[in-house]
Design an enzyme around this catalytic site. Structure first.
Site, mmCIF file in Angstrom:
data_model
loop_
_atom_site.group_PDB
_atom_site.id
_atom_site.type_symbol
_atom_site.label_atom_id
_atom_site.label_comp_id
_atom_site.label_asym_id
_atom_site.label_seq_id
_atom_site.Cartn_x
_atom_site.Cartn_y
_atom_site.Cartn_z
ATOM 1 N N PHE A 58 0.827 -1.290 -0.025
ATOM 2 C CA PHE A 58 0.073 -0.011 0.183
ATOM 3 C C PHE A 58 0.950 1.224 0.295
ATOM 4 C CE2 PHE A 58 -2.837 3.141 2.220
ATOM 5 C CZ PHE A 58 -3.830 3.068 1.164
ATOM 6 N N CYS A 167 -17.564 8.603 -11.767
ATOM 7 C CA CYS A 167 -16.201 9.778 -11.927
ATOM 8 C C CYS A 167 -16.666 10.443 -13.274
ATOM 9 C CB CYS A 167 -15.154 8.951 -12.114
ATOM 10 S SG CYS A 167 -14.224 8.328 -10.422
ATOM 11 N N GLY A 308 -8.275 10.133 -12.967
ATOM 12 C CA GLY A 308 -8.777 8.783 -12.458
ATOM 13 C C GLY A 308 -7.591 8.223 -12.022
ATOM 14 N N GLY A 309 -6.446 8.708 -12.217
ATOM 15 C CA GLY A 309 -5.036 7.865 -11.697
ATOM 16 C C GLY A 309 -4.224 8.207 -12.632
#
Length: 393
Positions: A58, A167, A308-309
């Site tokens: 993570f 989104c 979105g990334g």
């Protein structure tokens, strides 16, 4: 006796010009979350500090996210009072989540809307329509009703709710606002997107890494815009015009992005193929949008892209051979706020016009005349909005 001139009546109802964005307001919860320390907090508050291998994974996800900070309603105090929210999917938590959302979504929306109305400078009695968007509120009446009440809007304001879109909906609401403003002369549409991670927050799972990615990306935020055609001279000032809009579903993308509301809240799925699916189809969207304006050099446009990334932005930039400066406003918002779902693109619009003014540009679109706004989300759905900037005086 002559008949009613229905055709004349129809024409009188239509505006003369394009729908314009007349004001933009944004809001976030006060709780700022530092991305560099978030993995420690996240694994501690969810009771997973013992899982060091997953925690290290993570940490790497957060480090590669290009996000510096996010804003979240969920504080340590709130999570300690609601421990079921910290589980993955082991215990029901929807009631606790909805109790939070019922208060926070309208509150954040009100804050953003008041900023937009203040910038607009006109009485809120002039608002004729309300478009309210959120992925987090299933109550009846909806959050649109609650926000209208909180703002003291006139009872005759025509409300539309856009729920569970995700989104891409930041583009959807602009498309809807354009249709309302241009087909109702004198209409002033208050557009609000209010999103919070209280519905999606959950503990980590070794078998659902897409959920773990989501925990590293999403933040809370609300945006509000006033949209209307034919701005009143010396009274209203447009910052962008909404020229053309479209929506398309990417072929063979079913299940790439999705979410399901269950007793454990809103669970989502994010497939690793999403960046490639978007980049493989983005040029078709551009050609459809700009061939009618005889534009084929994508670097002659200003850009507003849903963040979105990081991988999505990198793939779009590479596919279209964009100059790295084109996505500076988008990457700035992603860095400072994370992915705020539908509200993101409006934050980027706000950043674009402010940076244009600060940098001495001749227009609100970085000195350029036209630009494009993209929303990406479940479906996989792409919203395309062609924008026209206005001169900075």
């Amino acid at each position: 006796m002559g008949g009613v001139d229905f055709e004349g009546f129809r024409k009188l109802q239509r505006a003369d010009g394009f729908a314009s964005i007349l004001a933009i307001g944004t809001a976030n919860p006060p709780n700022a979350v530092d991305q560099s320390t978030y993995p420690d907090f996240y694994f501690r508050i969810t009771g997973n500090e013992h899982n060091t291998e997953l925690k290290d994974k993570f940490k790497r996800i957060c480090e590669r996210s290009a996000i510096k900070q996010r804003y979240m309603y969920l504080t340590e105090e709130i999570l300690k009072k609601n421990p079921d929210v910290c589980a993955f999917v082991e215990v029901p938590s929807l009631d606790a989540r909805q109790a939070m959302l019922a208060m926070e979504v309208p509150r954040l929306a009100k804050e953003a809307a008041e900023k937009a109305i203040q910038e607009w400078g006109q009485s809120k009695s002039g608002i004729t329509h309300l478009i309210f968007c959120s992925t987090t509120t299933p109550d009846l009446p909806g959050a649109d009703f609650e926000v209208a009440k909180l703002l003291g809007l006139h009872p005759s304001v025509k409300r539309v709710g856009v729920f569970q879109h995700g989104c891409f909906a930041g583009g959807t609401v602009l498309r809807m606002a354009k249709d309302l403003a241009e087909n109702n002369r004198g209409a002033r549409v208050l557009v609000i997107c209010s999103e919070t991670t209280a519905v999606t927050f959950r503990g980590p799972s070794e078998t659902h890494l897409d959920s773990l990615v989501g925990q590293a990306l999403f933040g809370d935020g609300a945006s509000a815009l006033i949209v209307g055609a034919d701005p009143i001279p010396q009274v209203e000032k447009a910052c962008f015009e909404i020229v053309w809009t479209a929506q398309t579903v990417v072929p063979n993308s079913e299940g790439a992005i999705g979410g399901k509301v269950r007793e454990v809240g809103l669970t989502f799925q994010l497939k690793g193929a999403v960046p490639d699916l978007i980049s493989a189809n983005i040029e078709n969207c551009m050609v459809e949008a700009f061939s009618q304006f005889k534009i084929s050099d994508w670097n002659k446009l200003f850009w507003v892209v849903h963040p979105g990334g990081r991988a999505i932005l990198d793939r779009v930039e590479a596919k279209l051979n964009l100059d790295p400066t084109k996505l500076i406003p988008t990457r700035h918002v992603m860095s400072e706020y994370g992915n705020m779902s539908s509200a993101c693109v409006h934050f980027i619009l706000d950043q674009t016009r402010k940076a244009s003014l600060q940098n001495g540009c001749s227009t609100t679109g970085e000195g350029l005349e036209m630009g494009v706004l993209f929303g990406f989300g479940p479906g996989l759905t792409i919203e395309t909005v062609v924008l026209k900037s206005v001169p900075i005086q």
